[in-house]
Design a protein around this motif. Structure first.
Motif, PDB file in Angstrom:
ATOM      1  N   GLN A  43      -5.590  -6.103  11.388  1.00 40.60           N
ATOM      2  CA  GLN A  43      -4.062  -6.308  12.433  1.00 40.60           C
ATOM      3  C   GLN A  43      -3.288  -4.988  10.962  1.00 40.60           C
ATOM      4  OE1 GLN A  43      -2.399  -9.990  12.409  1.00 40.60           O
ATOM      5  NE2 GLN A  43      -3.223 -10.637  13.682  1.00 40.60           N
ATOM      6  N   MET A  44      -3.315  -5.003   9.811  1.00 40.53           N
ATOM      7  CA  MET A  44      -2.199  -4.583   9.057  1.00 40.53           C
ATOM      8  C   MET A  44      -2.553  -2.971   8.901  1.00 40.53           C
ATOM      9  SD  MET A  44      -2.500  -6.500   5.165  1.00 40.53           S
ATOM     10  CE  MET A  44      -1.786  -5.058   4.679  1.00 40.53           C
ATOM     11  N   SER A  45      -3.788  -2.999   8.893  1.00 43.16           N
ATOM     12  CA  SER A  45      -4.306  -1.249   9.458  1.00 43.16           C
ATOM     13  C   SER A  45      -3.965  -0.377  11.168  1.00 43.16           C
ATOM     14  CB  SER A  45      -6.194  -0.862   9.363  1.00 43.16           C
ATOM     15  OG  SER A  45      -6.238  -1.536  10.797  1.00 43.16           O
ATOM     16  N   GLU A  46      -3.822  -1.831  11.672  1.00 45.79           N
ATOM     17  CA  GLU A  46      -3.058  -0.805  12.980  1.00 45.79           C
ATOM     18  C   GLU A  46      -1.756  -0.881  13.484  1.00 45.79           C
ATOM     19  OE1 GLU A  46      -4.103  -4.309  15.714  1.00 45.79           O
ATOM     20  OE2 GLU A  46      -5.963  -3.638  16.065  1.00 45.79           O
ATOM     21  N   GLN A  47      -0.560  -1.184  12.679  1.00 46.29           N
ATOM     22  CA  GLN A  47       0.580  -1.009  12.196  1.00 46.29           C
ATOM     23  C   GLN A  47       0.820   0.214  11.394  1.00 46.29           C
ATOM     24  OE1 GLN A  47       2.050  -5.203  10.145  1.00 46.29           O
ATOM     25  NE2 GLN A  47       1.341  -5.969  12.517  1.00 46.29           N
ATOM     26  N   GLU A  48      -0.274   0.578  10.901  1.00 44.08           N
ATOM     27  CA  GLU A  48       0.042   1.293  10.215  1.00 44.08           C
ATOM     28  C   GLU A  48       0.469   3.043  10.418  1.00 44.08           C
ATOM     29  OE1 GLU A  48      -2.892   2.077   6.425  1.00 44.08           O
ATOM     30  OE2 GLU A  48      -1.851   0.480   6.001  1.00 44.08           O
ATOM     31  N   PRO A  49       0.873   3.964  10.241  1.00 50.25           N
ATOM     32  CA  PRO A  49       1.365   5.779  11.256  1.00 50.25           C
ATOM     33  C   PRO A  49      -0.459   5.878  11.327  1.00 50.25           C
ATOM     34  CG  PRO A  49       2.411   5.175   9.137  1.00 50.25           C
ATOM     35  CD  PRO A  49       1.233   3.951   9.305  1.00 50.25           C
ATOM     36  N   GLY A  50      -0.897   6.628  12.153  1.00 50.69           N
ATOM     37  CA  GLY A  50      -2.349   6.656  12.093  1.00 50.69           C
ATOM     38  C   GLY A  50      -2.530   8.132  11.372  1.00 50.69           C
ATOM     39  N   THR A  51      -1.151   8.678  11.489  1.00 51.98           N
ATOM     40  CA  THR A  51      -1.862  10.340  10.382  1.00 51.98           C
ATOM     41  C   THR A  51      -0.747  10.009   9.183  1.00 51.98           C
ATOM     42  OG1 THR A  51      -0.365  11.479  11.197  1.00 51.98           O
ATOM     43  CG2 THR A  51      -2.641  11.418  11.699  1.00 51.98           C
ATOM     44  N   ASN A  52      -1.267  10.485   8.036  1.00 54.88           N
ATOM     45  CA  ASN A  52      -0.408  10.640   7.165  1.00 54.88           C
ATOM     46  C   ASN A  52       0.746  11.492   6.952  1.00 54.88           C
ATOM     47  OD1 ASN A  52      -1.943   8.606   5.264  1.00 54.88           O
ATOM     48  ND2 ASN A  52      -2.781   9.996   4.819  1.00 54.88           N
ATOM     49  N   PRO A  53       2.147  11.526   6.583  1.00 49.10           N
ATOM     50  CA  PRO A  53       2.362  12.548   7.071  1.00 49.10           C
ATOM     51  C   PRO A  53       2.589  13.287   5.916  1.00 49.10           C
ATOM     52  CG  PRO A  53       3.981  10.601   6.258  1.00 49.10           C
ATOM     53  CD  PRO A  53       2.645   9.844   6.527  1.00 49.10           C
ATOM     54  N   THR A  54       3.461  14.330   6.191  1.00 50.38           N
ATOM     55  CA  THR A  54       3.245  15.762   6.070  1.00 50.38           C
ATOM     56  C   THR A  54       4.658  15.979   4.639  1.00 50.38           C
ATOM     57  OG1 THR A  54       4.107  17.193   7.359  1.00 50.38           O
ATOM     58  CG2 THR A  54       1.632  16.983   6.519  1.00 50.38           C
ATOM     59  N   THR A  55       4.716  16.026   3.681  1.00 51.46           N
ATOM     60  CA  THR A  55       6.041  16.328   2.524  1.00 51.46           C
ATOM     61  C   THR A  55       6.113  17.048   2.455  1.00 51.46           C
ATOM     62  OG1 THR A  55       4.857  16.281   0.716  1.00 51.46           O
ATOM     63  CG2 THR A  55       5.751  13.516   1.393  1.00 51.46           C
ATOM     64  N   VAL A  56       7.394  17.564   2.288  1.00 53.34           N
ATOM     65  CA  VAL A  56       7.914  19.403   2.014  1.00 53.34           C
ATOM     66  C   VAL A  56       8.041  19.302   0.866  1.00 53.34           C
ATOM     67  CG1 VAL A  56       9.237  20.564   2.463  1.00 53.34           C
ATOM     68  CG2 VAL A  56       9.390  19.179   4.181  1.00 53.34           C
ATOM     69  N   ALA A  57       7.388  20.304   0.180  1.00 57.12           N
ATOM     70  CA  ALA A  57       7.381  20.422  -1.122  1.00 57.12           C
ATOM     71  C   ALA A  57       8.848  20.691  -1.839  1.00 57.12           C
ATOM     72  CB  ALA A  57       6.787  21.397  -1.873  1.00 57.12           C
ATOM     73  N   GLN A 104     -16.019 -23.583   6.013  1.00 56.57           N
ATOM     74  CA  GLN A 104     -15.411 -23.238   5.497  1.00 56.57           C
ATOM     75  C   GLN A 104     -14.567 -22.265   4.891  1.00 56.57           C
ATOM     76  OE1 GLN A 104     -13.238 -26.682   2.625  1.00 56.57           O
ATOM     77  NE2 GLN A 104     -12.761 -27.614   4.928  1.00 56.57           N
ATOM     78  N   THR A 105     -15.594 -21.421   4.096  1.00 57.74           N
ATOM     79  CA  THR A 105     -15.180 -20.275   3.061  1.00 57.74           C
ATOM     80  C   THR A 105     -15.194 -19.281   4.571  1.00 57.74           C
ATOM     81  OG1 THR A 105     -15.804 -20.658   1.521  1.00 57.74           O
ATOM     82  CG2 THR A 105     -15.919 -17.894   1.707  1.00 57.74           C
ATOM     83  N   ASN A 106     -16.752 -19.252   5.302  1.00 57.91           N
ATOM     84  CA  ASN A 106     -16.884 -18.231   6.621  1.00 57.91           C
ATOM     85  C   ASN A 106     -15.171 -17.846   7.637  1.00 57.91           C
ATOM     86  OD1 ASN A 106     -17.903 -16.110   8.019  1.00 57.91           O
ATOM     87  ND2 ASN A 106     -18.752 -17.536   9.387  1.00 57.91           N
ATOM     88  N   ASP A 107     -14.829 -19.407   7.935  1.00 57.14           N
ATOM     89  CA  ASP A 107     -13.159 -18.748   8.235  1.00 57.14           C
ATOM     90  C   ASP A 107     -12.524 -18.402   7.615  1.00 57.14           C
ATOM     91  OD1 ASP A 107     -14.885 -20.435  10.669  1.00 57.14           O
ATOM     92  OD2 ASP A 107     -13.843 -22.320   9.606  1.00 57.14           O
ATOM     93  N   ALA A 108     -12.468 -17.928   6.257  1.00 60.50           N
ATOM     94  CA  ALA A 108     -11.284 -17.282   5.678  1.00 60.50           C
ATOM     95  C   ALA A 108     -11.149 -16.423   5.692  1.00 60.50           C
ATOM     96  CB  ALA A 108     -11.170 -18.535   4.347  1.00 60.50           C
ATOM     97  N   LEU A 109     -12.482 -15.716   5.774  1.00 66.24           N
ATOM     98  CA  LEU A 109     -12.934 -14.659   5.323  1.00 66.24           C
ATOM     99  C   LEU A 109     -12.910 -14.115   6.646  1.00 66.24           C
ATOM    100  CD1 LEU A 109     -16.228 -14.422   3.382  1.00 66.24           C
ATOM    101  CD2 LEU A 109     -13.498 -13.586   2.529  1.00 66.24           C
ATOM    102  N   GLY A 110     -13.218 -14.646   7.751  1.00 62.75           N
ATOM    103  CA  GLY A 110     -12.990 -14.046   8.512  1.00 62.75           C
ATOM    104  C   GLY A 110     -11.251 -13.896   9.418  1.00 62.75           C
ATOM    105  N   LYS A 111     -10.675 -15.255   8.932  1.00 64.56           N
ATOM    106  CA  LYS A 111      -9.759 -14.665   8.374  1.00 64.56           C
ATOM    107  C   LYS A 111      -8.140 -13.274   8.419  1.00 64.56           C
ATOM    108  CE  LYS A 111      -8.506 -20.007  10.109  1.00 64.56           C
ATOM    109  NZ  LYS A 111      -7.316 -20.924   9.381  1.00 64.56           N
ATOM    110  N   ALA A 112      -8.626 -13.289   7.055  1.00 62.46           N
ATOM    111  CA  ALA A 112      -8.516 -12.196   5.955  1.00 62.46           C
ATOM    112  C   ALA A 112      -8.619 -11.060   6.889  1.00 62.46           C
ATOM    113  CB  ALA A 112      -9.216 -12.230   4.459  1.00 62.46           C
ATOM    114  N   ILE A 113     -10.598 -10.966   7.133  1.00 61.59           N
ATOM    115  CA  ILE A 113     -10.269  -9.243   7.668  1.00 61.59           C
ATOM    116  C   ILE A 113      -9.272  -9.227   9.302  1.00 61.59           C
ATOM    117  CG2 ILE A 113     -12.449  -8.984   9.674  1.00 61.59           C
ATOM    118  CD1 ILE A 113     -14.488  -9.655   7.366  1.00 61.59           C
TER     119      ILE A 113
END
Length: 144
Positions: free
Chosen positions: A116-130, A102-111
């Motif tokens: 999924q969360m990392s795929e939804q983030e933009p690929g590069t960090n946006p540059t900010t204007v000073a 059960q612990t292994n299943d929970a860890l697999g789901k968390a991973i």
């Protein structure tokens, strides 16, 4: 050479113990139903109760079982305690295996969620204007 070809020592031990647990008056009928002769059973009993089975020794023919009935009962009780302890250990280990699965299943789901969360983030960090530096003088429109 085995005490009885085709049978493991555990099978022989279990057979003898089942015979010993069979109620008085029913042993011959039970033995007949198992297809094992009394002479073979006598050799097996001798090997089990004399401790020769684990050492692979074959008892001599013509000997009698040297273990008195009280001792056999004691051996049976000890074996029952050992079997009970083993069954409890197996149950405990099975519960632990289930918990770890059960612990292994929970860890697999968390991973999976992290991926999924990392795929939804933009690929590069946006540059900010000073912001403009306020220390730089600005040109003024009043040049009189």
């Amino acid at each position: 050479m085995s005490i009885s070809p085709g049978f493991t020592t555990e099978q022989i031990r279990e057979f003898v113990h089942r015979y010993e647990l069979t109620p008085y008056g029913q042993k011959a009928f039970w033995l007949e139903g198992q297809g094992v002769s009394y002479d073979r059973l006598r050799r097996w009993r001798s090997a089990v109760f004399d401790g020769d089975l684990d050492r692979g020794l074959i008892p001599r023919d013509g000997g009698v079982v040297t273990v008195p009935p009280e001792k056999r009962t004691s051996i049976e009780r000890q074996r029952a305690r050992e079997r009970s302890a083993q069954e409890e250990e197996v149950a405990r280990l099975n519960a632990r295996v289930h918990e770890l699965e059960q612990t292994n299943d929970a860890l697999g789901k968390a991973i999976g969620l992290l991926h999924q969360m990392s795929e939804q983030e933009p690929g590069t960090n946006p540059t900010t204007v000073a912001p403009l530096d306020s220390s730089t003088p600005r040109p003024t429109s009043s040049d009189d």
